[in-house]
Design an enzyme around this catalytic site. Sequence first.
Site, PDB file in Angstrom:
ATOM      1  N   CYS A  23       0.841  -1.211   0.000  1.00  0.00           N
ATOM      2  CA  CYS A  23       0.000   0.000   0.000  1.00  0.00           C
ATOM      3  C   CYS A  23       0.872   1.256   0.000  1.00  0.00           C
ATOM      4  O   CYS A  23       1.623   1.488   0.942  1.00  0.00           O
ATOM      5  CB  CYS A  23      -0.910  -0.037   1.230  1.00  0.00           C
ATOM      6  SG  CYS A  23      -1.741   1.512   1.578  1.00  0.00           S
ATOM      7  N   CYS A  26       0.253   3.499   2.961  1.00  0.00           N
ATOM      8  CA  CYS A  26       0.870   2.949   4.173  1.00  0.00           C
ATOM      9  C   CYS A  26       2.357   3.270   4.208  1.00  0.00           C
ATOM     10  O   CYS A  26       2.896   3.637   5.252  1.00  0.00           O
ATOM     11  CB  CYS A  26       0.665   1.443   4.253  1.00  0.00           C
ATOM     12  SG  CYS A  26      -1.074   0.954   4.265  1.00  0.00           S
TER      13      CYS A  26
END
Length: 98
Positions: A23, A26
């Site tokens: 991600c 993230c």
Amino acid sequence: MNTYDEAIRSKSVVLVEFYATWCMHCRAMAPIVDEVAEILGDTAYVLQLDVDKNQEAANGEDVEATPTFILYRDGRKVWRHEGEIDGNTLLHKVQTAL
């Protein structure tokens, strides 16, 4: 800690971040979360869980997006946020729960 439930009760205030290695949001949040954890020191516990390795906990919390932040006070959920968040805002949320 053996279970998610034990982890969220391990300190009076616990910030959990559900993330994924793939991600990009993230990855962008990683240094911010690390800095928040460093600032908080021993006053709160910051737990980072990879959703791919902790599917049971992620499913139990209905995590549908990464990153997802959940803040617990005395084992009770007091705040939740999905997606990127400003570091100062994240720090303030945790400090407010202390």
